[in-house]
Design an enzyme around this catalytic site. Structure first.
Site, PDB file in Angstrom:
ATOM      1  N   TYR A  43      -1.496  -0.304  10.132  1.00  0.00           N
ATOM      2  CA  TYR A  43      -1.645  -0.823   8.768  1.00  0.00           C
ATOM      3  C   TYR A  43      -0.451  -0.400   7.917  1.00  0.00           C
ATOM      4  CZ  TYR A  43      -3.774  -1.526   4.141  1.00  0.00           C
ATOM      5  OH  TYR A  43      -4.044  -1.915   2.848  1.00  0.00           O
ATOM      6  N   SER A  99       0.859  -1.186   0.000  1.00  0.00           N
ATOM      7  CA  SER A  99       0.000   0.000   0.000  1.00  0.00           C
ATOM      8  C   SER A  99       0.889   1.228   0.000  1.00  0.00           C
ATOM      9  CB  SER A  99      -0.891   0.015   1.246  1.00  0.00           C
ATOM     10  OG  SER A  99      -1.527   1.268   1.419  1.00  0.00           O
ATOM     11  N   LYS A 155       2.366  -2.737   6.025  1.00  0.00           N
ATOM     12  CA  LYS A 155       2.579  -2.706   4.586  1.00  0.00           C
ATOM     13  C   LYS A 155       4.035  -2.346   4.253  1.00  0.00           C
ATOM     14  CE  LYS A 155      -1.427  -4.077   3.294  1.00  0.00           C
ATOM     15  NZ  LYS A 155      -1.575  -5.393   2.607  1.00  0.00           N
TER      16      LYS A 155
END
Length: 266
Positions: free
Chosen positions: A171, A158, A175
């Site tokens: 998150y 991401s 990533k």
């Protein structure tokens, strides 16, 4: 029906109008919808067969029905569950006899807020699902097929992993780890297996809905391409990285962001 029989039927145009079988098989995690489904769709469109995983068996069956059940195997389970990882690879080998490509797409983002207040158990869950599971699948596919026969892996990272990601820091950290995992696997698995990652910006999926729902026009205004991404955008990128056309590309992270980074610092 044997694999050769299926190939002959497809080549003769008798397989429901689908393209001839390529002979390649891909295992795609988290593929009942969203980005994973978009990638499965792109691979089937070129003749690959796919194994798709996800937590919800009904959702997987619905996805398979749309994709074309003759070319899809579904295996329900949680990505971080080692027994599920083993079962998915085992069933792929039993059904199709090979796993040429692996797409690590399954992910979670259960928390929104500053990491200064982040529950460490939540952080562990995020890394277990987003990173450790990807390594587990890569290990199993490597030993089951790729080590002796070659192939390619695509990890879905991401842009949150290559830039600060306020309020979704856990998150983003996971990533970033996926980007580094890509480098480690690419180095270790070369020259037999190529390993790359894709770092999307906001893609219009249920997973990312909180980032654009009820404000899509406002969210899209930040993108030079004047729109948010859709799963097909990532499907096309993944299909390329899993093709012979990308045969000299490994260890790379392809940013697919509609030009968002062009506005960095503006």
């Amino acid at each position: 029906m044997t694999e050769q029989d299926g190939t002959d039927r497809a080549a003769a145009g008798q397989d429901g109008g689908q393209p001839p079988l390529s002979g390649k098989v891909a295992l795609i995690t988290g593929a009942s919808r969203g980005i994973g489904y978009g990638i499965a769709e792109a691979l089937i469109a070129r003749g690959d067969r796919v194994v798709i995983t996800g937590r919800n068996e009904d959702a997987l069956k619905e996805a398979a029905a749309k994709l074309g059940p003759d070319r899809v195997l579904t295996v329900a389970g949680k990505a971080h569950d080692e027994a599920h990882q083993a079962l998915a690879v085992e069933r792929a080998m039993e059904t199709f006899g090979r796993v040429d490509h692996l797409v690590n797409n399954a992910g979670t983002n259960p928390v929104f807020g500053p990491i200064a207040d982040l529950d460490l158990n939540v952080a562990r869950k995020v890394f277990e699902t987003n990173v450790v599971s990807a390594l587990g699948f890569a290990q199993r596919v490597w030993h089951a097929w790729q080590k002796e026969n070659g192939g390619a892996i695509v990890n879905i990272a991401s842009i949150a992993g290559v830039a600060p990601s306020p309020f979704i820091g856990a998150y983003g950290m996971s990533k970033a780890a996926m980007v580094n995992l890509t480098l480690q696997l690419a180095h270790e698995f070369a020259p037999v297996v190529r390993v790359n990652s894709i770092a999307p910006a906001v893609i219009k999926t249920k997973f990312a809905a909180a980032l654009y729902e009820n404000r899509e026009e406002e969210a899209a205004a930040a993108y030079p391409m004047a729109r948010l991404g859709v799963p097909e955008d990532i499907g096309g990128a993944a299909a390329f990285l899993l093709s012979d056309a990308a045969g000299w590309i490994t260890g790379q992270t392809l940013v697919v962001d509609g030009g968002l980074f062009l506005n960095a610092g503006v």
